[in-house]
Scaffold this motif. Structure first.
Motif, PDB file in Angstrom:
ATOM      1  N   VAL A   1      -4.631  -1.313  -7.792  1.00 44.72           N
ATOM      2  CA  VAL A   1      -5.454  -1.268  -6.575  1.00 44.72           C
ATOM      3  C   VAL A   1      -6.508  -2.368  -6.614  1.00 44.72           C
ATOM      4  CG1 VAL A   1      -7.082   0.133  -5.250  1.00 44.72           C
ATOM      5  CG2 VAL A   1      -5.032   1.179  -6.204  1.00 44.72           C
TER       6      VAL A   1
ATOM      7  N   TYR B   1      -2.891   3.308   6.641  1.00 41.34           N
ATOM      8  CA  TYR B   1      -2.194   3.163   5.361  1.00 41.34           C
ATOM      9  C   TYR B   1      -3.180   3.162   4.194  1.00 41.34           C
ATOM     10  CZ  TYR B   1       2.425   2.305   7.337  1.00 41.34           C
ATOM     11  OH  TYR B   1       3.633   2.454   7.969  1.00 41.34           O
ATOM     12  N   SER B   2      -4.320   2.513   4.379  1.00 47.96           N
ATOM     13  CA  SER B   2      -5.334   2.518   3.322  1.00 47.96           C
ATOM     14  C   SER B   2      -5.886   3.920   3.101  1.00 47.96           C
ATOM     15  CB  SER B   2      -6.465   1.554   3.676  1.00 47.96           C
ATOM     16  OG  SER B   2      -5.989   0.229   3.788  1.00 47.96           O
TER      17      SER B   2
ATOM     18  N   LEU C   1      -3.512   5.992   1.017  1.00 47.35           N
ATOM     19  CA  LEU C   1      -3.613   5.635  -0.399  1.00 47.35           C
ATOM     20  C   LEU C   1      -4.864   6.230  -1.030  1.00 47.35           C
ATOM     21  CD1 LEU C   1      -2.878   4.065  -2.954  1.00 47.35           C
ATOM     22  CD2 LEU C   1      -3.931   2.042  -1.929  1.00 47.35           C
TER      23      LEU C   1
ATOM     24  N   TYR D   1      -3.508  -1.030   8.946  1.00 47.76           N
ATOM     25  CA  TYR D   1      -4.472  -1.211   7.864  1.00 47.76           C
ATOM     26  C   TYR D   1      -5.252   0.074   7.556  1.00 47.76           C
ATOM     27  CZ  TYR D   1      -3.409  -6.148   8.295  1.00 47.76           C
ATOM     28  OH  TYR D   1      -2.753  -7.352   8.322  1.00 47.76           O
TER      29      TYR D   1
ATOM     30  N   ILE E   1      -4.833  -5.424  -5.490  1.00 50.85           N
ATOM     31  CA  ILE E   1      -4.674  -5.427  -4.030  1.00 50.85           C
ATOM     32  C   ILE E   1      -5.963  -5.895  -3.366  1.00 50.85           C
ATOM     33  CG2 ILE E   1      -4.315  -3.961  -2.007  1.00 50.85           C
ATOM     34  CD1 ILE E   1      -2.451  -2.248  -3.658  1.00 50.85           C
ATOM     35  N   ASN E   2      -7.090  -5.388  -3.845  1.00 55.25           N
ATOM     36  CA  ASN E   2      -8.376  -5.806  -3.283  1.00 55.25           C
ATOM     37  C   ASN E   2      -8.634  -7.289  -3.523  1.00 55.25           C
ATOM     38  OD1 ASN E   2      -9.561  -3.516  -2.008  1.00 55.25           O
ATOM     39  ND2 ASN E   2      -9.896  -2.596  -4.002  1.00 55.25           N
TER      40      ASN E   2
ATOM     41  N   THR F   1       2.338   1.815  -3.455  1.00 56.62           N
ATOM     42  CA  THR F   1       1.292   2.314  -4.352  1.00 56.62           C
ATOM     43  C   THR F   1       0.980   3.776  -4.064  1.00 56.62           C
ATOM     44  OG1 THR F   1       0.344   0.079  -4.323  1.00 56.62           O
ATOM     45  CG2 THR F   1      -0.995   1.825  -5.275  1.00 56.62           C
ATOM     46  N   THR F   2       0.964   4.144  -2.781  1.00 57.62           N
ATOM     47  CA  THR F   2       0.741   5.543  -2.407  1.00 57.62           C
ATOM     48  C   THR F   2       1.844   6.440  -2.952  1.00 57.62           C
ATOM     49  OG1 THR F   2      -0.350   4.805  -0.370  1.00 57.62           O
ATOM     50  CG2 THR F   2       0.347   7.105  -0.468  1.00 57.62           C
TER      51      THR F   2
ATOM     52  N   ILE G   1     -10.158   0.398  -0.598  1.00 57.57           N
ATOM     53  CA  ILE G   1      -9.617  -0.875  -0.120  1.00 57.57           C
ATOM     54  C   ILE G   1     -10.722  -1.523   0.702  1.00 57.57           C
ATOM     55  CG2 ILE G   1      -7.814  -2.009   1.215  1.00 57.57           C
ATOM     56  CD1 ILE G   1      -6.760  -0.676  -1.257  1.00 57.57           C
TER      57      ILE G   1
ATOM     58  N   VAL H   1       0.834  -1.206   0.000  1.00 50.06           N
ATOM     59  CA  VAL H   1       0.000   0.000   0.000  1.00 50.06           C
ATOM     60  C   VAL H   1       0.870   1.258   0.000  1.00 50.06           C
ATOM     61  CG1 VAL H   1      -1.684   1.316   1.342  1.00 50.06           C
ATOM     62  CG2 VAL H   1      -1.968  -1.148   1.076  1.00 50.06           C
ATOM     63  N   THR H   2       1.971   1.236   0.748  1.00 51.11           N
ATOM     64  CA  THR H   2       2.856   2.400   0.792  1.00 51.11           C
ATOM     65  C   THR H   2       3.500   2.662  -0.566  1.00 51.11           C
ATOM     66  OG1 THR H   2       3.336   2.039   3.132  1.00 51.11           O
ATOM     67  CG2 THR H   2       4.880   3.402   1.900  1.00 51.11           C
TER      68      THR H   2
END
Length: 247
Positions: A109, A168-169, A172, A165, A112-113, A64-65, A211, A61-62
């Motif tokens: 993303v 961080y979500s 993003l 969770y 990720i889901n 991707t952010t 997310i 997630v980081t």
């Protein structure tokens, strides 16, 4: 982490020679050595089983952010190119790259889901139910040595859910939802014709990034606060039922 911390605090609050795990202790083996061994083994098992999944999710997630942040910076400076003969071609090339970059991140993303969504749903249910019971146990105990473990379990469980969770979500989601704002604030009005190609980015950016946990609940700070509120409400409900039964 709560179990790991309670391992270290047991000798402090224990009056007798209590071990972390009930096991046979040879007469020749001192109590501190066996306790230290159990703490090390328990710590390694806890860290080895839980932290890799948390760090994997946070890392993905980081990263991707960070990619969304890079894209936002580039979009904000998209039309800051010097007015030269190659300006239109350069703008067209850059906009095409940014469109592909944004489409890739949007698809990533989704991946990720698809990867974490089922496990996040199970984790959310476990957190909700187990934290409710541990909060109830903590609220009904007056002995500090008895309630220290459920208190630590609740505290670290909430910390894990919120920080690893939800936070961080949310970072993003915020960065992804800033894409259309950055392209709009990029002084596109000074280059009307090349800016028409950026409409695709604006259109795609209108779709909110989420997310999710099993496609049922979003994993963000709003869900985290709602989960905490539900836990407290259910804990108070259990206490009320217990008081009615005792009267």
């Amino acid at each position: 982490m709560s179990s790991l911390t309670s391992f270290c605090l047991i000798p402090v609050f224990s009056k007798d020679e209590e071990l972390v795990y009930q096991s046979y202790r040879p007469p020749w083996l001192p109590y501190p050595i066996l306790l230290f061994q159990q703490i090390i083994v328990g710590s390694l098992c806890t860290l080895g089983a839980m932290l890799p999944v948390d760090f994997l999710f946070m890392s993905i997630v980081t990263l991707t952010t960070v990619q969304y942040k890079i894209l936002n910076v580039e979009l904000r400076q998209l039309f800051d190119i010097e007015d030269t003969a190659q300006r239109k071609q350069l703008l067209k090339k850059k906009i095409g790259e940014y469109v592909r970059h944004h489409a890739y991140l949007y698809d990533y993303v989704k991946r990720i889901n698809n990867t974490f969504s089922p496990s996040l749903l199970v984790f959310l249910v476990i957190v909700l139910l187990s934290m409710c019971m541990e909060m109830y146990r903590t609220s009904t105990q007056s002995n500090l040595s008895v309630c220290i473990r459920p208190l630590l379990y609740t505290s670290f469980g909430l910390f894990q859910f919120f920080i690893c969770y939800c936070a961080y979500s949310q970072a993003l989601i915020n960065e992804a939802n800033n894409v259309y704002m950055n392209i709009y604030l990029s002084e596109w009005q000074e280059s009307i014709r090349p800016a028409k190609s950026a409409i695709m980015i604006i259109a795609m950016a209108q779709k909110e990034i989420e997310i999710t946990a099993g496609g049922i609940a979003n994993i963000d700070l709003k869900t985290g606060l709602a989960t905490l509120k539900t836990m407290i409400s259910y804990c108070m409900f259990l206490r009320t039922i217990a008081q009615i039964d005792n009267t």
